[in-house]
Design a protein around this motif. Sequence first.
Motif, PDB file in Angstrom:
ATOM      1  N   ALA A   7       0.748  -1.530   0.077  1.00  0.00           N
ATOM      2  CA  ALA A   7      -0.418  -0.339   0.200  1.00  0.00           C
ATOM      3  C   ALA A   7       0.754   1.252  -0.353  1.00  0.00           C
ATOM      4  CB  ALA A   7      -0.473   0.155   1.465  1.00  0.00           C
ATOM      5  N   PHE A   8       2.022   1.404   0.762  1.00  0.00           N
ATOM      6  CA  PHE A   8       2.484   2.424   0.671  1.00  0.00           C
ATOM      7  C   PHE A   8       3.586   2.442  -0.603  1.00  0.00           C
ATOM      8  CE2 PHE A   8       7.047   4.078   2.163  1.00  0.00           C
ATOM      9  CZ  PHE A   8       6.814   4.817   2.028  1.00  0.00           C
ATOM     10  N   ALA A   9       3.788   1.095  -1.279  1.00  0.00           N
ATOM     11  CA  ALA A   9       4.655   1.486  -2.647  1.00  0.00           C
ATOM     12  C   ALA A   9       4.024   1.843  -3.381  1.00  0.00           C
ATOM     13  CB  ALA A   9       5.452   0.210  -3.001  1.00  0.00           C
ATOM     14  N   ALA A  10       2.098   1.551  -3.428  1.00  0.00           N
ATOM     15  CA  ALA A  10       1.132   2.633  -4.572  1.00  0.00           C
ATOM     16  C   ALA A  10       1.048   3.890  -4.452  1.00  0.00           C
ATOM     17  CB  ALA A  10       0.000   1.422  -3.649  1.00  0.00           C
ATOM     18  N   LEU A  11       1.719   4.082  -2.856  1.00  0.00           N
ATOM     19  CA  LEU A  11       1.401   5.682  -3.414  1.00  0.00           C
ATOM     20  C   LEU A  11       2.038   6.388  -3.948  1.00  0.00           C
ATOM     21  CD1 LEU A  11       0.884   6.449   0.916  1.00  0.00           C
ATOM     22  CD2 LEU A  11      -0.947   5.949  -0.791  1.00  0.00           C
ATOM     23  N   HIS A  12       3.753   6.119  -4.627  1.00  0.00           N
ATOM     24  CA  HIS A  12       4.577   6.351  -5.468  1.00  0.00           C
ATOM     25  C   HIS A  12       4.455   6.289  -6.630  1.00  0.00           C
ATOM     26  CE1 HIS A  12       6.574   5.367  -1.300  1.00  0.00           C
ATOM     27  NE2 HIS A  12       7.184   6.122  -1.919  1.00  0.00           N
ATOM     28  N   HIS A  13       2.844   5.885  -6.519  1.00  0.00           N
ATOM     29  CA  HIS A  13       2.521   5.957  -8.309  1.00  0.00           C
ATOM     30  C   HIS A  13       0.990   6.070  -8.589  1.00  0.00           C
ATOM     31  CE1 HIS A  13       5.886   3.096  -9.600  1.00  0.00           C
ATOM     32  NE2 HIS A  13       5.736   2.785  -8.219  1.00  0.00           N
ATOM     33  N   ALA A  14       0.416   7.247  -7.204  1.00  0.00           N
ATOM     34  CA  ALA A  14      -0.667   8.194  -7.531  1.00  0.00           C
ATOM     35  C   ALA A  14      -0.683   9.081  -8.430  1.00  0.00           C
ATOM     36  CB  ALA A  14      -0.924   7.953  -5.925  1.00  0.00           C
ATOM     37  N   ASP A  15      -1.658   9.762  -8.668  1.00  0.00           N
ATOM     38  CA  ASP A  15      -2.179  10.733  -9.751  1.00  0.00           C
ATOM     39  C   ASP A  15      -1.399  11.843  -8.812  1.00  0.00           C
ATOM     40  OD1 ASP A  15      -3.641   9.422 -10.911  1.00  0.00           O
ATOM     41  OD2 ASP A  15      -5.668   9.603 -10.469  1.00  0.00           O
ATOM     42  N   VAL A  16      -1.386  12.261  -7.762  1.00  0.00           N
ATOM     43  CA  VAL A  16      -0.273  13.190  -7.097  1.00  0.00           C
ATOM     44  C   VAL A  16       0.566  12.640  -6.228  1.00  0.00           C
ATOM     45  CG1 VAL A  16      -2.716  14.443  -6.985  1.00  0.00           C
ATOM     46  CG2 VAL A  16      -1.746  13.431  -5.112  1.00  0.00           C
ATOM     47  N   PRO A  17       2.118  13.158  -5.986  1.00  0.00           N
ATOM     48  CA  PRO A  17       3.472  13.137  -5.213  1.00  0.00           C
ATOM     49  C   PRO A  17       2.596  12.548  -3.587  1.00  0.00           C
ATOM     50  CG  PRO A  17       3.791  14.848  -6.872  1.00  0.00           C
ATOM     51  CD  PRO A  17       2.049  15.049  -6.934  1.00  0.00           C
ATOM     52  N   LEU A  18       2.528  11.771  -3.256  1.00  0.00           N
ATOM     53  CA  LEU A  18       3.317  11.353  -2.352  1.00  0.00           C
ATOM     54  C   LEU A  18       3.569  12.464  -0.959  1.00  0.00           C
ATOM     55  CD1 LEU A  18       2.834   9.478   0.719  1.00  0.00           C
ATOM     56  CD2 LEU A  18       4.070   8.333  -0.085  1.00  0.00           C
ATOM     57  N   LEU A  19       2.774  12.801  -0.702  1.00  0.00           N
ATOM     58  CA  LEU A  19       3.532  14.927   0.260  1.00  0.00           C
ATOM     59  C   LEU A  19       3.538  13.536   1.979  1.00  0.00           C
ATOM     60  CD1 LEU A  19       4.461  17.393   1.010  1.00  0.00           C
ATOM     61  CD2 LEU A  19       2.449  17.739   1.881  1.00  0.00           C
ATOM     62  N   LEU A  20       5.009  13.534   2.146  1.00  0.00           N
ATOM     63  CA  LEU A  20       5.661  13.020   3.568  1.00  0.00           C
ATOM     64  C   LEU A  20       5.930  14.052   4.567  1.00  0.00           C
ATOM     65  CD1 LEU A  20       5.867   9.617   4.059  1.00  0.00           C
ATOM     66  CD2 LEU A  20       8.439   9.934   3.486  1.00  0.00           C
ATOM     67  N   PRO A  21       5.238  14.082   5.421  1.00  0.00           N
ATOM     68  CA  PRO A  21       5.947  14.796   6.455  1.00  0.00           C
ATOM     69  C   PRO A  21       6.376  13.959   7.569  1.00  0.00           C
ATOM     70  CG  PRO A  21       3.375  14.626   7.165  1.00  0.00           C
ATOM     71  CD  PRO A  21       4.352  13.648   5.829  1.00  0.00           C
ATOM     72  N   ASN A  22       7.785  14.547   7.747  1.00  0.00           N
ATOM     73  CA  ASN A  22       8.343  13.876   9.028  1.00  0.00           C
ATOM     74  C   ASN A  22       8.235  14.037  10.159  1.00  0.00           C
ATOM     75  OD1 ASN A  22       9.705  14.174   6.027  1.00  0.00           O
ATOM     76  ND2 ASN A  22      10.272  12.467   6.814  1.00  0.00           N
ATOM     77  N   ALA A  23       8.589  13.152  11.430  1.00  0.00           N
ATOM     78  CA  ALA A  23       7.970  13.195  12.976  1.00  0.00           C
ATOM     79  C   ALA A  23       9.034  13.308  13.092  1.00  0.00           C
ATOM     80  CB  ALA A  23       6.351  12.164  13.208  1.00  0.00           C
ATOM     81  N   TRP A  24       8.913  13.644  14.767  1.00  0.00           N
ATOM     82  CA  TRP A  24      10.362  13.066  15.625  1.00  0.00           C
ATOM     83  C   TRP A  24      10.027  12.565  16.597  1.00  0.00           C
ATOM     84  CZ3 TRP A  24       8.387  17.456  14.004  1.00  0.00           C
ATOM     85  CH2 TRP A  24       7.572  18.285  15.320  1.00  0.00           C
ATOM     86  N   ASP A  25       8.592  12.405  17.254  1.00  0.00           N
ATOM     87  CA  ASP A  25       8.707  11.500  18.484  1.00  0.00           C
ATOM     88  C   ASP A  25       6.926  11.593  18.154  1.00  0.00           C
ATOM     89  OD1 ASP A  25       6.841  13.826  18.359  1.00  0.00           O
ATOM     90  OD2 ASP A  25       7.382  14.417  20.656  1.00  0.00           O
ATOM     91  N   HIS A  26       6.487  10.177  19.373  1.00  0.00           N
ATOM     92  CA  HIS A  26       5.006   9.615  19.198  1.00  0.00           C
ATOM     93  C   HIS A  26       4.238  10.713  18.962  1.00  0.00           C
ATOM     94  CE1 HIS A  26       1.092   8.366  21.371  1.00  0.00           C
ATOM     95  NE2 HIS A  26       1.916   6.554  20.652  1.00  0.00           N
ATOM     96  N   ALA A  27       3.673  11.773  19.522  1.00  0.00           N
ATOM     97  CA  ALA A  27       3.219  12.832  19.890  1.00  0.00           C
ATOM     98  C   ALA A  27       3.245  14.159  18.003  1.00  0.00           C
ATOM     99  CB  ALA A  27       3.112  13.923  20.770  1.00  0.00           C
TER     100      ALA A  27
END
Length: 267
Positions: free
Chosen positions: A15-35
């Motif tokens: 499912a994650f790999a499929a997000l790289h082949h969608a109509d729009v780019p995968l916007l991946l925000p990056n977290a640094w902790d649980h919250a």
Amino acid sequence: MTAAPSEDPVGAAAAFAALHHADVPLLLPNAWDHASALALAGQGFEAVGTTSLGVAAAAGLPDGAAATRDLTVRLARQLAGGGFLLSVDAEDGFGRDPDEVAASARELADAGAVGVNIEDGLGSTALHAAKIAAVKAAVPHLFVNARTDTYWLGDGSHAETCRRLDAYLQAGADGVFVPGLSDPDRIADLVKTFDAPLNILYAPLGPTVARLGDLGVRRVSLGSLLYRRSLGAALDTALDIRAGRTPQGAIPTYADVQALSAPRLDP
């Protein structure tokens, strides 16, 4: 209580790999902790990454020195089952030996990660390719995003970038990442050259996500930007209060933050 990893890790990774082949780019925000991870997921982000700088800095450790390996694995375990797909920034794989890198990747996958980002730091291309091959052999379903630092740390040689990316894809990488690159023509050339999802690091003064999508970019990462902005906002707030000004911007309530830290119980 820490939630269990996905019962279908192969399906989650697909499912994650499929997000790289969608109509729009995968916007991946990056977290640094649980919250921060759960707050982002709560805003509808289907996938969330981690930022090695944020994880390291929050713990008072250096980035890029393999000092946060155990901390990163622990964070992955905490985030497992959080209702989103998790990709982990694993620095250079947390080691030089390909077998050790593969072992770390296996541990991250067992913790619930569906992808890892591994950077070359402009070191040996052959060694980095060997790390990628070892990871794919150990955890075939894990999405390996191979990062080259030709623009981030080097002089931005396009020929060297292509040489490294080709080696990493030949080794089995699922996607390639070129942080520091913002020139539209060079981005478009990489998209045409390689039949693999291209990941670009978002830059506030660079192309928009929509423009990157038009160029063929399939994944746009925010890297340490959110962590650095959060630190900046904390400083601005403290300075505003000291100067007698009313702090501006959104402020989650105590209850909002407490809810992000509450145990997730199975229904």
